[in-house]
Design a protein around this motif. Sequence first.
Motif, PDB file in Angstrom:
ATOM      1  N   MET A  11       0.453 -87.885  31.373  1.00  0.00           N
ATOM      2  CA  MET A  11       0.504 -86.824  30.368  1.00  0.00           C
ATOM      3  C   MET A  11       0.279 -85.459  30.997  1.00  0.00           C
ATOM      4  O   MET A  11       0.995 -84.510  30.706  1.00  0.00           O
ATOM      5  CB  MET A  11      -0.544 -87.075  29.283  1.00  0.00           C
ATOM      6  N   GLU A  12      -0.715 -85.343  31.879  1.00  0.00           N
ATOM      7  CA  GLU A  12      -1.034 -84.050  32.476  1.00  0.00           C
ATOM      8  C   GLU A  12       0.097 -83.562  33.373  1.00  0.00           C
ATOM      9  O   GLU A  12       0.450 -82.382  33.372  1.00  0.00           O
ATOM     10  CB  GLU A  12      -2.317 -84.143  33.306  1.00  0.00           C
ATOM     11  N   GLY A  13       0.662 -84.448  34.141  1.00  0.00           N
ATOM     12  CA  GLY A  13       1.735 -84.073  35.054  1.00  0.00           C
ATOM     13  C   GLY A  13       2.964 -83.594  34.320  1.00  0.00           C
ATOM     14  O   GLY A  13       3.626 -82.639  34.739  1.00  0.00           O
ATOM     15  N   ALA A  14       3.295 -84.237  33.229  1.00  0.00           N
ATOM     16  CA  ALA A  14       4.456 -83.823  32.452  1.00  0.00           C
ATOM     17  C   ALA A  14       4.283 -82.394  31.945  1.00  0.00           C
ATOM     18  O   ALA A  14       5.211 -81.587  31.996  1.00  0.00           O
ATOM     19  CB  ALA A  14       4.686 -84.785  31.284  1.00  0.00           C
ATOM     20  N   ALA A  15       3.090 -82.058  31.481  1.00  0.00           N
ATOM     21  CA  ALA A  15       2.818 -80.705  30.992  1.00  0.00           C
ATOM     22  C   ALA A  15       2.924 -79.685  32.116  1.00  0.00           C
ATOM     23  O   ALA A  15       3.532 -78.622  31.959  1.00  0.00           O
ATOM     24  CB  ALA A  15       1.430 -80.646  30.354  1.00  0.00           C
ATOM     25  N   LEU A  16       2.351 -80.008  33.258  1.00  0.00           N
ATOM     26  CA  LEU A  16       2.399 -79.100  34.409  1.00  0.00           C
ATOM     27  C   LEU A  16       3.838 -78.849  34.864  1.00  0.00           C
ATOM     28  O   LEU A  16       4.243 -77.709  35.100  1.00  0.00           O
ATOM     29  CB  LEU A  16       1.585 -79.683  35.563  1.00  0.00           C
ATOM     30  N   LEU A  17       4.615 -79.909  34.959  1.00  0.00           N
ATOM     31  CA  LEU A  17       6.001 -79.763  35.402  1.00  0.00           C
ATOM     32  C   LEU A  17       6.842 -78.989  34.386  1.00  0.00           C
ATOM     33  O   LEU A  17       7.717 -78.200  34.764  1.00  0.00           O
ATOM     34  CB  LEU A  17       6.599 -81.137  35.685  1.00  0.00           C
ATOM     35  N   LEU A  18       6.576 -79.185  33.114  1.00  0.00           N
ATOM     36  CA  LEU A  18       7.295 -78.439  32.079  1.00  0.00           C
ATOM     37  C   LEU A  18       6.993 -76.943  32.178  1.00  0.00           C
ATOM     38  O   LEU A  18       7.898 -76.114  32.115  1.00  0.00           O
ATOM     39  CB  LEU A  18       6.922 -78.956  30.687  1.00  0.00           C
ATOM     40  N   GLY A  27       5.995 -75.296  34.837  1.00  0.00           N
ATOM     41  CA  GLY A  27       6.655 -74.804  36.050  1.00  0.00           C
ATOM     42  C   GLY A  27       8.134 -74.550  35.826  1.00  0.00           C
ATOM     43  O   GLY A  27       8.674 -73.530  36.252  1.00  0.00           O
ATOM     44  N   ARG A  28       8.793 -75.479  35.138  1.00  0.00           N
ATOM     45  CA  ARG A  28      10.227 -75.306  34.853  1.00  0.00           C
ATOM     46  C   ARG A  28      10.457 -74.092  33.970  1.00  0.00           C
ATOM     47  O   ARG A  28      11.351 -73.279  34.225  1.00  0.00           O
ATOM     48  CB  ARG A  28      10.790 -76.557  34.195  1.00  0.00           C
ATOM     49  N   GLU A  29       9.644 -73.940  32.927  1.00  0.00           N
ATOM     50  CA  GLU A  29       9.801 -72.810  32.005  1.00  0.00           C
ATOM     51  C   GLU A  29       9.578 -71.468  32.706  1.00  0.00           C
ATOM     52  O   GLU A  29      10.233 -70.478  32.381  1.00  0.00           O
ATOM     53  CB  GLU A  29       8.841 -72.948  30.821  1.00  0.00           C
ATOM     54  N   LEU A  30       8.657 -71.425  33.672  1.00  0.00           N
ATOM     55  CA  LEU A  30       8.345 -70.180  34.376  1.00  0.00           C
ATOM     56  C   LEU A  30       9.178 -69.985  35.635  1.00  0.00           C
ATOM     57  O   LEU A  30       9.061 -68.964  36.307  1.00  0.00           O
ATOM     58  CB  LEU A  30       6.856 -70.149  34.744  1.00  0.00           C
ATOM     59  N   GLY A  31       9.996 -70.972  35.971  1.00  0.00           N
ATOM     60  CA  GLY A  31      10.806 -70.874  37.179  1.00  0.00           C
ATOM     61  C   GLY A  31       9.988 -70.992  38.450  1.00  0.00           C
ATOM     62  O   GLY A  31      10.353 -70.446  39.490  1.00  0.00           O
ATOM     63  N   VAL A  32       8.852 -71.688  38.372  1.00  0.00           N
ATOM     64  CA  VAL A  32       7.953 -71.845  39.513  1.00  0.00           C
ATOM     65  C   VAL A  32       8.100 -73.263  40.053  1.00  0.00           C
ATOM     66  O   VAL A  32       7.965 -74.231  39.292  1.00  0.00           O
ATOM     67  CB  VAL A  32       6.488 -71.601  39.089  1.00  0.00           C
ATOM     68  N   PRO A  33       8.366 -73.401  41.347  1.00  0.00           N
ATOM     69  CA  PRO A  33       8.453 -74.757  41.907  1.00  0.00           C
ATOM     70  C   PRO A  33       7.106 -75.476  41.789  1.00  0.00           C
ATOM     71  O   PRO A  33       6.054 -74.897  42.041  1.00  0.00           O
ATOM     72  CB  PRO A  33       8.799 -74.530  43.378  1.00  0.00           C
ATOM     73  N   VAL A  34       7.149 -76.724  41.403  1.00  0.00           N
ATOM     74  CA  VAL A  34       5.930 -77.517  41.226  1.00  0.00           C
ATOM     75  C   VAL A  34       6.146 -78.879  41.872  1.00  0.00           C
ATOM     76  O   VAL A  34       7.207 -79.470  41.740  1.00  0.00           O
ATOM     77  CB  VAL A  34       5.601 -77.714  39.731  1.00  0.00           C
ATOM     78  N   VAL A  35       5.127 -79.332  42.559  1.00  0.00           N
ATOM     79  CA  VAL A  35       5.127 -80.681  43.118  1.00  0.00           C
ATOM     80  C   VAL A  35       3.887 -81.374  42.593  1.00  0.00           C
ATOM     81  O   VAL A  35       2.801 -80.793  42.567  1.00  0.00           O
ATOM     82  CB  VAL A  35       5.089 -80.655  44.663  1.00  0.00           C
ATOM     83  N   GLN A  36       4.053 -82.605  42.171  1.00  0.00           N
ATOM     84  CA  GLN A  36       2.907 -83.373  41.703  1.00  0.00           C
ATOM     85  C   GLN A  36       2.733 -84.576  42.627  1.00  0.00           C
ATOM     86  O   GLN A  36       3.661 -85.340  42.845  1.00  0.00           O
ATOM     87  CB  GLN A  36       3.123 -83.851  40.279  1.00  0.00           C
TER      88      GLN A  36
END
Length: 86
Positions: free
Chosen positions: A26-33, A35-44
């Motif tokens: 659940m937490e990872g999905a929120a973080l990745l979303l 990042g996508r919305e802000l255009g920031v690369p995210v790695v989990q």
Amino acid sequence: TVSSCSGSDELAAALAGRSGAQVETMEGAALLLVGRELGVPVVQLRCVSNRCGERARGGWDLRGAVDRLHAGVRALAAAYAWEGVG
């Protein structure tokens, strides 16, 4: 991966059967979303400490999960020459 938490063996089996997911995050999905919305690369990077379904803590391996997570971070740090990690 599914972006929810099952809480019971029956729901875990239903989610896995419907989606093919092997991990709930659940937490990872929120973080990745975000990042996508802000255009920031995210790695989990996650390590699994317990199976999906019933939340009996007796089967959890938190120490092992943390140790594997640290090993993963150190490997990434070495591969990408991150300073201050190791």
